[in-house]
Design a protein around this motif. Structure first.
Motif, PDB file in Angstrom:
ATOM      1  N   TYR A 257      -6.904   5.061 -12.161  1.00 19.05           N
ATOM      2  CA  TYR A 257      -8.150   5.045 -13.014  1.00 19.05           C
ATOM      3  C   TYR A 257      -7.813   5.599 -14.432  1.00 19.05           C
ATOM      4  CZ  TYR A 257     -12.910   6.769 -14.390  1.00 19.05           C
ATOM      5  OH  TYR A 257     -13.858   7.098 -15.239  1.00 19.05           O
ATOM      6  N   ARG A 258      -7.242   6.698 -14.514  1.00 20.45           N
ATOM      7  CA  ARG A 258      -7.119   7.191 -15.872  1.00 20.45           C
ATOM      8  C   ARG A 258      -6.416   6.391 -16.694  1.00 20.45           C
ATOM      9  NH1 ARG A 258      -6.155  11.935 -12.770  1.00 20.45           N
ATOM     10  NH2 ARG A 258      -3.910  11.937 -13.321  1.00 20.45           N
ATOM     11  N   HIS A 259      -5.387   5.661 -16.158  1.00 15.94           N
ATOM     12  CA  HIS A 259      -4.613   4.671 -16.940  1.00 15.94           C
ATOM     13  C   HIS A 259      -5.466   3.270 -17.188  1.00 15.94           C
ATOM     14  CE1 HIS A 259      -0.912   3.360 -18.410  1.00 15.94           C
ATOM     15  NE2 HIS A 259      -1.134   1.999 -18.134  1.00 15.94           N
ATOM     16  N   GLY A 260      -6.473   3.070 -16.510  1.00 20.33           N
ATOM     17  CA  GLY A 260      -7.074   1.926 -16.891  1.00 20.33           C
ATOM     18  C   GLY A 260      -6.706   0.815 -16.048  1.00 20.33           C
ATOM     19  N   TYR A 261      -5.982   0.985 -14.880  1.00 16.01           N
ATOM     20  CA  TYR A 261      -5.293   0.003 -13.854  1.00 16.01           C
ATOM     21  C   TYR A 261      -6.576  -1.062 -13.727  1.00 16.01           C
ATOM     22  CZ  TYR A 261      -3.800  -2.395  -9.948  1.00 16.01           C
ATOM     23  OH  TYR A 261      -3.260  -3.332  -9.020  1.00 16.01           O
ATOM     24  N   GLN A 262      -6.494  -2.344 -13.890  1.00 18.72           N
ATOM     25  CA  GLN A 262      -7.590  -3.256 -13.492  1.00 18.72           C
ATOM     26  C   GLN A 262      -6.633  -4.242 -12.466  1.00 18.72           C
ATOM     27  OE1 GLN A 262     -10.396  -4.291 -16.242  1.00 18.72           O
ATOM     28  NE2 GLN A 262      -9.980  -2.795 -17.505  1.00 18.72           N
ATOM     29  N   GLY A 263      -6.774  -4.254 -11.316  1.00 24.30           N
ATOM     30  CA  GLY A 263      -6.460  -5.290 -10.548  1.00 24.30           C
ATOM     31  C   GLY A 263      -6.494  -5.069  -8.974  1.00 24.30           C
ATOM     32  N   TRP A 264      -5.708  -5.498  -8.060  1.00 20.02           N
ATOM     33  CA  TRP A 264      -5.887  -5.189  -6.748  1.00 20.02           C
ATOM     34  C   TRP A 264      -5.331  -4.231  -6.160  1.00 20.02           C
ATOM     35  CZ3 TRP A 264      -8.920  -8.387  -3.870  1.00 20.02           C
ATOM     36  CH2 TRP A 264      -9.358  -9.606  -4.433  1.00 20.02           C
ATOM     37  N   LEU A 265      -6.145  -3.360  -5.051  1.00 17.84           N
ATOM     38  CA  LEU A 265      -5.588  -2.393  -4.166  1.00 17.84           C
ATOM     39  C   LEU A 265      -5.530  -3.094  -2.741  1.00 17.84           C
ATOM     40  CD1 LEU A 265      -8.216   0.569  -5.338  1.00 17.84           C
ATOM     41  CD2 LEU A 265      -5.625   0.187  -6.010  1.00 17.84           C
ATOM     42  N   VAL A 266      -4.291  -3.195  -2.180  1.00 18.57           N
ATOM     43  CA  VAL A 266      -3.950  -4.005  -1.321  1.00 18.57           C
ATOM     44  C   VAL A 266      -3.431  -3.198  -0.207  1.00 18.57           C
ATOM     45  CG1 VAL A 266      -2.812  -6.087  -0.160  1.00 18.57           C
ATOM     46  CG2 VAL A 266      -3.406  -6.116  -2.682  1.00 18.57           C
ATOM     47  N   VAL A 267      -4.374  -3.389   1.103  1.00 19.60           N
ATOM     48  CA  VAL A 267      -3.880  -2.681   2.263  1.00 19.60           C
ATOM     49  C   VAL A 267      -3.023  -3.523   3.116  1.00 19.60           C
ATOM     50  CG1 VAL A 267      -4.567  -1.902   4.649  1.00 19.60           C
ATOM     51  CG2 VAL A 267      -6.232  -1.522   2.665  1.00 19.60           C
TER      52      VAL A 267
END
Length: 304
Positions: A257-267
């Protein structure tokens, strides 16, 4: 406030294992898609039971309003040229690009033992710095080709393969160009001897895809001490869904979040569905991550 634009997806491995068809091999694809959508997942990674043609794939996913997250590609750049790999990837690259995926999961399978009944310590290793550099150069050329088609290479460090340990990941990231993205897999990096949060923070600028799986440390210890194969470790429960093991997911998601990740979190937590029922565990992993994603702006601010 940092934008927190992440989506939660799942890999069908929770229902059916491509490497070990005895784990859920009889389960129809429709079952996985229906249950995944019902639980609340926004998309699926691909597996062997999905259509290989984009219009058919879009139709089967569209029926449940699911996105195509990505798809595993079995690469062999350790043993062939970038040109040969570019020729081989064509159909899969087209399928992903036409289906709206923006990342390709690259798994190096040349000499890998992840699907074999061999102890993990017998995995392949590059023997010299020159071998590392040659491999990295080919990977960068290949990744550049994918980007020309709107798809980023997400390199999957994996148990039983050339790139398994945190030191391997360090080498790979140091020697490849920025075209090569990193798929950060919480479970594999922990099994591979690393602290997930430490490795994440070190390479966060290159991370373009995230696989969320938890680990059971006692099983990993048995696997290492008993010289188990990778599949033995899976069958015996080395992995589980987020929140069902020892990995610090609040810390990991706060860092993303702090790094600004924008994408998928895949289980992506391969287990035996007979022991860990697919729907129950898929829901457990989704609900745990969804709550963290909702809470993370507050957690991120506090941690920052």
């Amino acid at each position: 406030m940092t934008t927190w634009n992440v989506k939660i997806g799942i890999n069908p491995i929770s229902w059916m294992n491509d490497d070990l068809p005895s784990l859920g091999g009889e389960t129809p694809l429709e079952t996985a898609l229906k249950e995944g959508a019902e639980i609340g997942y926004a998309g699926f990674e691909l597996g062997n039971k999905f259509p290989k043609e984009s219009s058919a794939l879009r139709a089967v996913l569209g029926k449940y309003e699911l996105a195509c997250v990505s798809g595993w590609y079995s690469g062999r750049l350790a043993s062939r040229s970038a040109e040969e790999e570019i020729a081989a990837v064509g159909p899969h690259l087209r399928l992903l690009a036409e289906s709206g995926a923006t990342v390709m999961v690259y798994g190096e399978v040349a000499d890998a033992i992840q699907g074999e009944a061999r102890p993990l310590y017998k995995r392949p290793r590059f023997q010299s710095q020159q071998q590392w550099q040659d491999y990295a150069d080919k990977l960068t050329v290949f990744a550049r080709h994918l980007l020309e088609h709107g798809v980023r290479l997400a390199y999957h460090h994996h148990m039983g393969a050339y790139v398994e340990s945190p030191a391997d990941v360090d080498q790979l990231m140091a020697l490849t160009g920025d075209e090569v993205g990193l798929l950060f897999d919480t479970g594999h990096i922990t099994f591979g001897g690393g602290d997930a949060l430490t490795v994440l923070n070190k390479h966060i600028a290159r991370i373009c895809h995230v696989h969320c799986k938890d680990v059971r440390p006692n099983v990993i210890k048995l696997a290492r001490n008993g010289h188990w194969s990778f599949l033995q470790a899976v069958i015996n429960g080395a992995f589980s869904v987020p929140g069902d093991g020892s990995i610090d997911f609040p810390g990991i998601l706060a860092a993303l979040y702090r790094h600004g990740y924008q994408g998928w979190l895949v289980v992506e937590a391969e287990q035996d569905p007979a022991v860990a029922p697919s729907y129950q565990y898929a829901k457990m992993g989704h609900d745990y991550l969804a709550k963290l994603v909702d809470d993370i702006p507050r957690l991120g601010q506090e941690a920052g």
